[in-house]
Design an enzyme around this catalytic site. Structure first.
Site, PDB file in Angstrom:
ATOM      1  CD  GLU A   1      13.979 -73.244  96.310  1.00  4.23           C
ATOM      2  OE1 GLU A   1      13.484 -74.383  96.294  1.00  4.23           O
ATOM      3  OE2 GLU A   1      14.314 -72.627  95.297  1.00  4.23           O
TER       4      GLU A   1
ATOM      5  CB  SER B   1      -6.955 -78.407  80.720  1.00  2.00           C
ATOM      6  OG  SER B   1      -5.692 -77.851  80.733  1.00  2.00           O
ATOM      7  CG  LEU B   2      -5.833 -76.304  75.361  1.00  2.00           C
ATOM      8  CD1 LEU B   2      -5.017 -75.090  74.958  1.00  2.00           C
ATOM      9  CD2 LEU B   2      -6.624 -76.824  74.168  1.00  2.00           C
TER      10      LEU B   2
ATOM     11  CE  LYS C   1      -1.856 -73.263  76.564  1.00  2.00           C
ATOM     12  NZ  LYS C   1      -1.549 -72.603  77.823  1.00  2.00           N
TER      13      LYS C   1
ATOM     14  CE  LYS D   1      -8.338 -73.089  70.319  1.00  2.00           C
ATOM     15  NZ  LYS D   1      -8.950 -71.821  70.685  1.00  2.00           N
TER      16      LYS D   1
ATOM     17  CB  CYS E   1      20.045 -85.816 109.730  1.00  2.00           C
ATOM     18  SG  CYS E   1      19.061 -84.308 109.748  1.00  2.00           S
TER      19      CYS E   1
ATOM     20  CB  CYS F   1      16.725 -87.345 109.018  1.00  4.54           C
ATOM     21  SG  CYS F   1      16.856 -87.101 110.794  1.00  4.54           S
TER      22      CYS F   1
HETATM   23  S1  IVH Z   1      -8.568 -73.190  73.811  1.00 10.16           S
HETATM   24  C1  IVH Z   1     -11.356 -76.461  75.269  1.00 10.16           C
HETATM   25  N1  IVH Z   1      -7.128 -71.207  72.957  1.00 10.16           N
HETATM   26  O1  IVH Z   1      -4.641 -72.263  77.850  1.00 10.16           O
HETATM   27  C2  IVH Z   1     -10.222 -75.675  74.770  1.00 10.16           C
HETATM   28  N2  IVH Z   1      -6.892 -71.832  75.216  1.00 10.16           N
HETATM   29  O2  IVH Z   1      -3.503 -74.786  78.812  1.00 10.16           O
HETATM   30  C3  IVH Z   1     -10.106 -74.427  75.491  1.00 10.16           C
HETATM   31  N3  IVH Z   1      -5.343 -70.451  76.493  1.00 10.16           N
HETATM   32  O3  IVH Z   1      -7.065 -72.832  80.279  1.00 10.16           O
HETATM   33  C4  IVH Z   1      -8.804 -73.811  75.421  1.00 10.16           C
HETATM   34  N4  IVH Z   1      -4.800 -69.098  74.861  1.00 10.16           N
HETATM   35  O4  IVH Z   1      -6.980 -70.491  79.383  1.00 10.16           O
HETATM   36  C5  IVH Z   1      -7.431 -71.979  74.011  1.00 10.16           C
HETATM   37  N5  IVH Z   1      -5.932 -69.442  72.071  1.00 10.16           N
HETATM   38  C6  IVH Z   1      -6.249 -70.196  73.103  1.00 10.16           C
HETATM   39  C7  IVH Z   1      -5.672 -69.992  74.366  1.00 10.16           C
HETATM   40  C8  IVH Z   1      -6.021 -70.857  75.405  1.00 10.16           C
HETATM   41  C9  IVH Z   1      -4.617 -69.390  76.127  1.00 10.16           C
HETATM   42  C10 IVH Z   1      -5.346 -71.046  77.837  1.00 10.16           C
HETATM   43  C11 IVH Z   1      -6.703 -71.381  78.371  1.00 10.16           C
HETATM   44  C12 IVH Z   1      -6.582 -72.763  78.953  1.00 10.16           C
HETATM   45  C13 IVH Z   1      -5.110 -73.023  78.917  1.00 10.16           C
HETATM   46  C14 IVH Z   1      -4.853 -74.504  78.715  1.00 10.16           C
END
Ligand code: IVH
Length: 651
Positions: free
Chosen positions: A31, A70-71, A101, A273, A391, A409
């Site tokens: 692509e 990460s989340l 976010k 959170k 193919c 193919c």
């Molecule tokens: S909290 C342990 N709060 O989203 C929890 N993350 O998808 C830490 N991010 O890598 C993450 N805005 O870089 C948190 N208000 C926010 C955020 C946030 C952006 C990013 C962060 C993380 C990613 C996860």
């Protein structure tokens, strides 16, 4: 500027960044090629976007003091309720804190005695890249904090405001440079540079959202207080609202959803959170993400467009991938014109026909996909798509293996496959042949097999498009240099189905040479740690083919190194314990480097420990290691092991 050229540049630039900077390609190689070809045909052969500059040469890896998790994502209000249920069944009713976010890149900032000493990108969450030089030029990032605790690590997002992004792109456009596809790419492209002058001129911003680690001061009780504390230290902190129950969370999510397009920065969701920090500890985390937070992702924008064609592309292993080509449509900030349809089954299931009006969206806000067909708008003459039995490149028959959906193919000498194999073989993670771009691979489609690369002469290269004396000499030297990459990269480069980078590295260090691998039975292969029956069977089948036998012999004749250092110990995985104070790195950093190599870092010494890395003032762990007969090594020996390991088993 011509709209078409602009669109192509945008797409290619995005693909380049995704491939080189983010290491997560967003489109198939074919692509990419097709788009690049089109741009060239439009007379833009010299465009910078076609130069495919690689990722910056070298950042130092740094282990995070606290992993940057990460989340967990939730994609609907129902799933959000599920998250609240899990939280509340563990700790009872709670207050939540809801924030936008921010769509940028996550960075950890380390302060010692109130002075910024280190900035690290997220990386894989355990180890990131040292970008301190760039953090120093971001205005929002405090360089000193009065009355700060002795040790402080703050996590937040480096981003580019929409306004700055638009001004930057306008400037780039009038300078004849490729505009960035979106603010996130612009921020990442500016911040992950070796030269801080680039970031300095880009007007980057920073929003703090967490204290990762702190010594010399107690943590506040709640997340909201954390954000206030961060503000008192001079950070721009994320905006937030408290929600006393789940309904209030939903109301806040909806409010952000309505208002987010007016925020000065791009958002890709909202973060929910648990506000009380003590409950965070109780709820804990999985290896990837905390249980006390979730990212709510807003549903992607959808648009309708008309499918003009469905074309088939042929991949490295011969897989035929259909791709829809539709009228260009503006979707979540960029124009899209193609979407992969994956396989025959998907076309049939969604009943996608040429001429159909379809709804398209971007999966994860990046990769375009066809969601469904608007049946009411189907032209009366639209016929079901007929998947080819041959193919489209070489005309050979196509087969579908029992239990699989992919059509392949069968021809081994199909030019499309040869080109794709060459591209893979030469790629950075495989034999790393610099200067061997797709263009060149395409012109080498008549090479009978990969070993033909090593028989190319200067004249051969000079006869290809785009080569002059110097570039041909460089490529020849790069091809020569690739002979010494070692078994792990070679195995990966051969493109054997299911043998990825990790399996190739394990196989190389377990068996040590291609001869040993060729002799190994399937059971012996599976005995290597992390090598399952699927990999073993695929590898065995490959090695038994005449084509593979001939190729291996020819590569060996050409002088390609097919050996690696064997690690007999634990089939490739070693367990380390680090104790005492190290001179050149913190203990956490040492542990990060250990896990980065695929080894294990443990907190306590047992009979299973392979090495104890003993620093200054090592105490009871050292005694125990000596008592158990565990090998004790110094920091210097440890560093040497890390370096040597990198030679034969690229991470
Ligand atoms: S909290 C342990 N709060 O989203 C929890 N993350 O998808 C830490 N991010 O890598 C993450 N805005 O870089 C948190 N208000 C926010 C955020 C946030 C952006 C990013 C962060 C993380 C990613 C996860």
């Amino acid at each position: 500027m011509n709209e078409e050229i602009k669109r192509l540049r945008e797409l290619l630039d995005k693909a380049n960044t995704a491939y080189h900077t983010d290491d997560s390609p967003i489109m198939e190689d074919d692509e990419y090629d097709a788009l690049a070809r089109k741009l060239r045909e439009l007379g833009e052969a010299d465009d910078t976007v076609l130069q495919r500059v690689g990722a910056p040469a070298a950042f130092s890896p740094v282990a995070h003091d606290t992993p940057l998790l990460s989340l967990q994502d939730v994609f609907s209000e129902e799933e959000l309720y599920g998250f609240c249920d899990r939280v509340e069944s563990a700790v009872g009713e709670v207050t939540y804190c809801v924030e936008p976010k921010i769509d940028g890149l996550s960075v950890a900032l380390r302060y010692r005695e109130g002075t910024l000493t280190l900035a690290v990108t997220r990386g894989d969450g355990v180890t990131g890249e040292d970008v301190t030089h760039n953090a120093m030029v971001v205005g929002d990032i405090p360089k000193t904090i009065p009355d700060a605790p002795a040790v402080l690590t703050v996590r937040g997002e480096v981003y580019m405001s929409r306004k700055t992004f638009e001004a930057l792109n306008q400037q780039r456009d009038s300078d004849g440079q490729t505009p960035f596809a979106n603010p996130r790419n612009a921020a990442a492209g500016s911040f992950r540079q070796l030269d801080s002058a680039v970031a300095a001129g880009r007007g980057l911003s920073f929003l703090a959202f967490n204290i990762q680690a702190m010594e010399g001061r107690a943590f506040p009780d709640t997340h909201a207080e954390t954000l206030e504390l961060l503000k008192s230290w001079g950070f721009q902190a994320n905006s937030y609202r408290l929600a006393v129950n789940r309904d209030a969370v939903i109301a806040e999510i909806r409010r952000i959803g309505e208002e987010r397009r007016t925020f000065p920065y791009d958002t890709d969701g909202a973060v929910v959170k648990v506000d009380a920090l003590t409950l965070r500890e109780t709820l804990g985390a999985t290896a990837r993400a905390p249980r006390w937070a979730a990212a709510y992702k807003y549903p992607p924008e959808r648009r309708e467009t008309v499918v003009r064609d469905i074309r088939i592309q042929v991949g490295r292993t011969g897989v035929l991938t259909p791709r829809a080509e539709f009228d260009p449509v503006l979707l979540s900030g960029s124009t899209v014109q193609y979407a992969t349809l994956h396989n025959r089954e998907m076309i049939e299931k969604k009943d996608i026909r040429i001429g159909d009006t379809v709804r398209v969206q971007k999966a994860g806000e990046i990769i375009p996909e066809v969601v469904s067909v608007v049946k009411e708008k189907r032209p009366p003459d639209a016929v079901p798509f007929v998947f080819p039995n041959a193919c489209p490149v070489c005309g050979s028959p196509v087969t579908v293996t029992e239990g699989e959906v992919a059509a392949r193919c069968v021809a081994e000498d199909c030019p499309a496959q040869i080109v794709r194999r060459l591209i893979h073989f030469s790629s950075r993670d495989a034999m790393d042949i610099e200067g061997m771009g797709k263009e060149t691979c395409e012109q080498l489609k008549n090479l009978p097999a990969l070993d033909g690369l090593y028989r190319l002469t200067l004249d051969d290269l000079l006869s290809l498009d785009g080569f002059a004396q110097k570039s041909a000499e460089n490529l020849l030297a790069a091809i020569e240099g690739s002979k010494s990459r070692g078994l792990a990269r070679l195995l990966f480069g051969l493109g054997i189905r299911h043998v990825g980078q990790k399996a190739a590295a394990t196989l190389a260090r377990t068996f040590g040479s291609i001869e040993a691998l060729v002799k190994a039975s399937q059971d012996e292969l599976t005995a290597a740690s992390d090598i399952g029956p699927v990999i073993a069977e695929s590898l065995r089948r490959y090695l038994d083919t005449d084509r593979a036998k001939a190729l291996i012999a020819a590569l060996s004749d050409a002088g390609v190194d097919m050996t690696a250092e064997i690690r007999k110990d634990t089939g490739g995985s070693l367990t380390f314990v680090v104790t005492g104070t190290l001179e050149t790195m913190s203990r956490a950093e040492a542990e990060g480097r250990i896990t980065e190599k695929g080894w294990k870092a443990s907190g306590s010494v047992s009979k299973k420990t392979d090495y104890l890395v003993a620093g200054e003032k090592a105490g009871s762990k050292l005694d125990k290691a000596v008592a158990l007969g565990v090998k004790v090594i110094t920091e210097q020996e440890f560093i040497k092991m890390l370096q040597e390991h990198a030679v034969y088993a690229p991470a």
